[in-house]
Design a protein around this motif. Structure first.
Motif, PDB file in Angstrom:
ATOM      1  N   LEU A 195       0.770  -1.109  -0.203  1.00  0.00           N
ATOM      2  CA  LEU A 195       0.061  -0.120   0.114  1.00  0.00           C
ATOM      3  C   LEU A 195       0.890   1.441  -0.016  1.00  0.00           C
ATOM      4  O   LEU A 195       0.739   2.131  -0.724  1.00  0.00           O
ATOM      5  CB  LEU A 195      -0.832   0.070   1.341  1.00  0.00           C
ATOM      6  N   VAL A 196       1.910   1.279   0.926  1.00  0.00           N
ATOM      7  CA  VAL A 196       2.529   2.550   0.938  1.00  0.00           C
ATOM      8  C   VAL A 196       3.501   2.742  -0.396  1.00  0.00           C
ATOM      9  O   VAL A 196       3.664   3.745  -0.851  1.00  0.00           O
ATOM     10  CB  VAL A 196       3.560   2.568   2.353  1.00  0.00           C
ATOM     11  N   GLU A 197       3.961   1.720  -0.899  1.00  0.00           N
ATOM     12  CA  GLU A 197       4.789   1.800  -2.185  1.00  0.00           C
ATOM     13  C   GLU A 197       3.733   2.169  -3.268  1.00  0.00           C
ATOM     14  O   GLU A 197       4.515   3.236  -3.961  1.00  0.00           O
ATOM     15  CB  GLU A 197       5.241   0.504  -2.423  1.00  0.00           C
ATOM     16  N   ALA A 198       2.610   1.724  -3.442  1.00  0.00           N
ATOM     17  CA  ALA A 198       1.697   2.421  -4.663  1.00  0.00           C
ATOM     18  C   ALA A 198       1.272   3.769  -4.259  1.00  0.00           C
ATOM     19  O   ALA A 198       0.921   4.308  -5.156  1.00  0.00           O
ATOM     20  CB  ALA A 198       0.460   1.421  -4.423  1.00  0.00           C
ATOM     21  N   ARG A 199       1.239   4.273  -2.959  1.00  0.00           N
ATOM     22  CA  ARG A 199       0.580   5.695  -2.858  1.00  0.00           C
ATOM     23  C   ARG A 199       1.843   6.634  -2.496  1.00  0.00           C
ATOM     24  O   ARG A 199       1.421   7.622  -1.949  1.00  0.00           O
ATOM     25  CB  ARG A 199      -0.387   5.456  -1.564  1.00  0.00           C
ATOM     26  N   GLY A 200       2.970   6.052  -2.451  1.00  0.00           N
ATOM     27  CA  GLY A 200       4.135   7.098  -2.079  1.00  0.00           C
ATOM     28  C   GLY A 200       3.831   7.251  -0.708  1.00  0.00           C
ATOM     29  O   GLY A 200       4.407   8.348  -0.091  1.00  0.00           O
ATOM     30  N   MET A 201       3.551   6.687   0.020  1.00  0.00           N
ATOM     31  CA  MET A 201       3.438   6.853   1.504  1.00  0.00           C
ATOM     32  C   MET A 201       4.786   6.103   2.122  1.00  0.00           C
ATOM     33  O   MET A 201       5.422   5.541   1.596  1.00  0.00           O
ATOM     34  CB  MET A 201       2.006   6.173   2.229  1.00  0.00           C
ATOM     35  N   GLU A 202       4.683   5.982   3.560  1.00  0.00           N
ATOM     36  CA  GLU A 202       5.833   5.503   4.283  1.00  0.00           C
ATOM     37  C   GLU A 202       5.431   4.736   5.451  1.00  0.00           C
ATOM     38  O   GLU A 202       4.360   4.936   6.119  1.00  0.00           O
ATOM     39  CB  GLU A 202       6.501   6.995   5.272  1.00  0.00           C
ATOM     40  N   LEU A 203       5.933   3.485   5.543  1.00  0.00           N
ATOM     41  CA  LEU A 203       5.631   2.599   6.487  1.00  0.00           C
ATOM     42  C   LEU A 203       6.601   2.839   7.679  1.00  0.00           C
ATOM     43  O   LEU A 203       7.905   2.594   7.624  1.00  0.00           O
ATOM     44  CB  LEU A 203       5.839   1.147   6.105  1.00  0.00           C
ATOM     45  N   ARG A 204       5.997   3.381   8.721  1.00  0.00           N
ATOM     46  CA  ARG A 204       6.917   3.144  10.215  1.00  0.00           C
ATOM     47  C   ARG A 204       6.716   2.226  11.131  1.00  0.00           C
ATOM     48  O   ARG A 204       5.811   1.865  11.495  1.00  0.00           O
ATOM     49  CB  ARG A 204       6.375   4.559  10.749  1.00  0.00           C
ATOM     50  N   VAL A 205       7.622   1.345  10.978  1.00  0.00           N
ATOM     51  CA  VAL A 205       7.942   0.200  11.811  1.00  0.00           C
ATOM     52  C   VAL A 205       8.360   0.021  12.883  1.00  0.00           C
ATOM     53  O   VAL A 205       9.674   0.111  13.050  1.00  0.00           O
ATOM     54  CB  VAL A 205       8.394  -0.857  10.702  1.00  0.00           C
ATOM     55  N   LEU A 206       7.620  -0.148  14.167  1.00  0.00           N
ATOM     56  CA  LEU A 206       8.010  -0.146  15.324  1.00  0.00           C
ATOM     57  C   LEU A 206       8.907  -1.201  15.737  1.00  0.00           C
ATOM     58  O   LEU A 206       8.560  -2.575  15.338  1.00  0.00           O
ATOM     59  CB  LEU A 206       7.063  -0.032  16.400  1.00  0.00           C
ATOM     60  N   LYS A 207      10.083  -1.150  16.434  1.00  0.00           N
ATOM     61  CA  LYS A 207      10.670  -2.484  16.931  1.00  0.00           C
ATOM     62  C   LYS A 207       9.772  -2.853  18.317  1.00  0.00           C
ATOM     63  O   LYS A 207       9.931  -2.336  19.131  1.00  0.00           O
ATOM     64  CB  LYS A 207      12.233  -2.002  17.173  1.00  0.00           C
ATOM     65  N   THR A 208       9.392  -3.974  18.131  1.00  0.00           N
ATOM     66  CA  THR A 208       8.799  -4.526  19.240  1.00  0.00           C
ATOM     67  C   THR A 208       9.517  -5.984  19.771  1.00  0.00           C
ATOM     68  O   THR A 208      10.013  -6.629  19.091  1.00  0.00           O
ATOM     69  CB  THR A 208       7.658  -5.195  18.701  1.00  0.00           C
ATOM     70  N   ASP A 209       9.741  -5.999  21.129  1.00  0.00           N
ATOM     71  CA  ASP A 209      10.186  -7.138  21.733  1.00  0.00           C
ATOM     72  C   ASP A 209       9.021  -8.123  21.518  1.00  0.00           C
ATOM     73  O   ASP A 209       7.968  -8.220  21.889  1.00  0.00           O
ATOM     74  CB  ASP A 209      10.376  -6.933  23.248  1.00  0.00           C
ATOM     75  N   ILE A 210       9.425  -9.154  20.880  1.00  0.00           N
ATOM     76  CA  ILE A 210       8.639 -10.210  20.671  1.00  0.00           C
ATOM     77  C   ILE A 210       8.162 -10.891  21.647  1.00  0.00           C
ATOM     78  O   ILE A 210       7.111 -12.010  21.284  1.00  0.00           O
ATOM     79  CB  ILE A 210       9.182 -11.030  19.292  1.00  0.00           C
ATOM     80  N   ASP A 211       8.725 -11.122  22.746  1.00  0.00           N
ATOM     81  CA  ASP A 211       8.047 -11.738  23.771  1.00  0.00           C
ATOM     82  C   ASP A 211       6.862 -11.004  24.611  1.00  0.00           C
ATOM     83  O   ASP A 211       6.007 -11.649  24.949  1.00  0.00           O
ATOM     84  CB  ASP A 211       9.085 -12.234  24.998  1.00  0.00           C
ATOM     85  N   LEU A 212       7.185  -9.735  24.583  1.00  0.00           N
ATOM     86  CA  LEU A 212       6.242  -8.907  25.180  1.00  0.00           C
ATOM     87  C   LEU A 212       5.292  -8.339  24.385  1.00  0.00           C
ATOM     88  O   LEU A 212       4.113  -7.725  24.925  1.00  0.00           O
ATOM     89  CB  LEU A 212       7.062  -7.684  25.899  1.00  0.00           C
ATOM     90  N   GLY A 213       5.366  -7.979  23.095  1.00  0.00           N
ATOM     91  CA  GLY A 213       4.459  -7.413  22.258  1.00  0.00           C
ATOM     92  C   GLY A 213       4.339  -5.875  22.226  1.00  0.00           C
ATOM     93  O   GLY A 213       5.304  -5.492  22.950  1.00  0.00           O
TER      94      GLY A 213
END
Lengths: 424, 424
Positions: free
Chosen positions: B143-161
């Motif tokens: 979606l962001v690629e098609a719309r020239g948007m940006e995906l802000r990806v949080l780094k999450t502790d995969i045990d805690l969520g």
């Protein structure tokens, strides 16, 4: 099989119909379906009948869910491709690896149309026609609105279908995509897929075909025409059951070049590695999205196999003969009542349904239902008769149209409410 | 139900487990499922078990296709809404008319995320986290690629969520949408849906939740949180069967405002009038696209009804208790072998599965399968144990983890190939 001309008794009795059934090389396929009553079913192009093997396979698949649980996915994971390969080789004149079961026809049309437009950057027109099936037109409307493109809608004679000439005239260097139905949903008119595909290619555009009314009904010359893209449903002539999953076709050499917009995990390379970045696999699987419906896929598989077993040429020939017979009966019996054949008369130009025009088509369709005949109604004034070649007999066509004649003779359809009339 | 502390025998014998089963108010629901062997099934969060009523309903639906044919659509046409209403009122804390069955989870996420971005023009960021389920991340990337948007990806502790704090810090006036999973697919961590929704609203953004691992497992406070949008699957805790259709939720007052990009005919006002222009109906139906899968919808209906009958609070309580018991057994038996609980320990922070971390998780999962226990493996080193509350007993948890202890004691998992190792 070509329809001979009438005996002296024809069409007052069904002797010719019985003769045609006796000579029908596909007659034995009727026993492969669940048919438990005397209903005359002329709507197999809306929803095909239930094959015996499908009932058995579905019962088995339900049991396998119960016992195999998640382990069932060891087999189910390739089911969409398996059905695709049966469709490719047995129904659609394509190559294994060019067809996959996925989503609904509408979603597939969206994916492939978007992919095609992205592959023709700078071109801002999609060509379609006003006789295309509504969902196709709506999907394309949504696409051009979102992308600032233009939808060029050809005016098509709804009895004759879209012509290659009309498409050719609409093409220019601005056209990215031509998106049409191969067999028109109202008239059954067959579009000239090879000529329109060639014209699109000459203009530098891609062509996307909706095969919903042609897959399992007529020959679909994808390979010989060098067709680019196609979608279609499996619940009409392929007898896949209500809401069975749709299929899509992408010519092998186009697959790596095209990217569809819905980046789901079933299109991902090494799907269960669950990598960080979307990296679509280099095959038809890149056009898959989410978890495929297993029960629907098994039903589609059995349905596709049955058509492949009968042979698409034999299926198409019988569909054409049933239609020709219906047209003869209509001319003889129904024309005096103002019923007009609204489908092409030449077999090669017609799919496996015949549409009749009459101002009271809605009431006629209700009266037929009450008389044990199931036709379909299509706006504005069309009675559509579908001929599922694997189970429809010539005597069914005879009896169905005889009842329609009797209804018209007695004006008994006038007792049924007009469409949209409120019944209190 | 809260897990009491161990008797003196615990956990050397399964006496406590038997006591817990005897006191389980949902115990009788196990008899509502097809369970014909001694398999210990701890993967109901990948594919739930087959309810008896579903098997019966599916057999009946197949028969109805055979006899009713196209007339079946008189009933089937409202099935997606019917299932949606059961989910809304019995499973999801929503209102009838806010949920509908449709497509796959991936396609629904695409539709709603795109609709949300279109409703926040000028904002060019979607926020998600790196622990979100792969298909969600891929869909958003597309979606962001098609719309020239940006995906802000949080780094999450995969045990805690994902934490509400982390989301809050990522929000600014550029954010159109926050898209997260309610229950994390690996750890089972429950995100703070109300706090994150409130934070998104405060920043002027919309929030879209993937409920695949929470629907039928935990309470989903859509109404009380004023949630905007959600999607989810029905084949996990809702026991809808392999590839059963997904659902989507749009808050009632948002429905008229939002437009999804795939303009299919099942979203059209007066669908069978087949009008020229796409004119979406003013209800949740505007988020439908193509012909819905009838068999899958019936299975989803029966599954949803079963959860609604049991009551989501009771279901959630039992899932939590099964998880708490599994954690206690793991701490006692498995920790000495280097197995670490990789899920939140607080019941309120955990869905209906528990994940264990071990460097040889893949081999352990294979050894468990060979020992009659079905767990799930998740990259990179996770053994995931799911607890379908309607059919999992405490003795199943006891026996499953006892077998895992025995495997670790005997090192018998080392006999199984490592992941991606080629077996010649």
């Amino acid at each position: 099989m070509r329809l001979g001309h009438a005996s002296s008794l024809y069409p007052v009795t069904d002797i010719l119909a019985r003769d045609l059934d006796a000579a029908d090389p596909l007659a034995r396929f009727r026993d492969r379906f669940v048919i438990e009553d005397e209903l005359i079913y002329l709507d197999g192009n809306s929803l095909g009948r239930l094959p015996l093997s499908t009932r058995e396979r579905l019962h088995r698949a339900i049991g396998e869910w119960g016992t195999d649980l998640i382990r069932g996915w060891d087999r189910w994971i390739t089911l969409s491709r398996e059905v695709g390969d049966v469709l490719a080789t047995g129904v659609l004149d394509a190559t294994p690896g060019e067809v996959v079961l996925s989503d609904s026809t509408s979603v597939n049309l969206y994916k492939l149309a978007a992919a095609a437009c992205a592959a023709r950057p700078g071109r801002r027109v999609i060509v379609t026609d006003d006789d295309n099936f509504p969902t196709d037109r709506y999907i394309l409307q949504g696409l051009v609105e979102a992308r600032g493109m233009e939808l060029r809608v050809l005016k098509t004679d709804i009895d004759l279908g879209v012509s290659a000439e009309a498409v050719r005239e609409a093409l220019d260097p601005d056209v990215a995509l031509v998106s049409l139905s191969h067999v028109a949903y109202r008239s059954g008119a067959v579009a000239d897929l090879p000529a329109i595909t060639a014209a699109a290619h000459q203009a530098g555009a891609l062509a996307l075909w909706d095969l919903s009314h042609s897959a399992g009904a007529v020959r679909v010359p994808l390979r010989s025409a060098g067709a680019d893209l196609a979608v279609g449903c499996t619940y009409k002539h392929l007898n896949g059951g209500p809401g069975a999953p749709a299929f899509l076709y992408v010519r092998a050499d186009l697959q790596a070049e095209l990217r569809q917009p819905i980046w789901g995990w079933f299109g991902q390379r090494d799907q269960f590695d669950m990598g960080v970045e979307y990296d679509p696999v280099e095959s038809i699987d890149r056009f898959q999205v989410g978890t495929p419906p297993v029960l629907g896929a098994y039903a589609a598989l059995e349905g596709a196999r049955l058509t492949a077993e009968a042979g698409i040429d034999a299926v198409a020939a019988k569909g054409a003969a049933l239609g020709a017979y219906a047209i003869e009966l209509c001319d003889t019996w129904l024309a005096p009542y103002g019923v007009v054949v609204a489908s092409p008369r030449a077999d090669a130009r017609r799919g496996a349904h015949v549409t009749l025009r009459h101002p009271r088509a809605w009431q006629l369709s209700q009266a037929l239902r009450a008389a044990g005949v199931i036709p379909d109604f299509r706006t504005p004034d069309r009675l559509r008769l579908g001929f599922g070649a694997l189970y429809t007999r010539f005597v069914d066509v005879y009896a169905g149209l005889a009842r329609l004649r009797d209804i018209l003779t007695a004006d008994s359809h006038l007792a049924f409410p007009e469409r949209h009339a409120r019944v209190t």
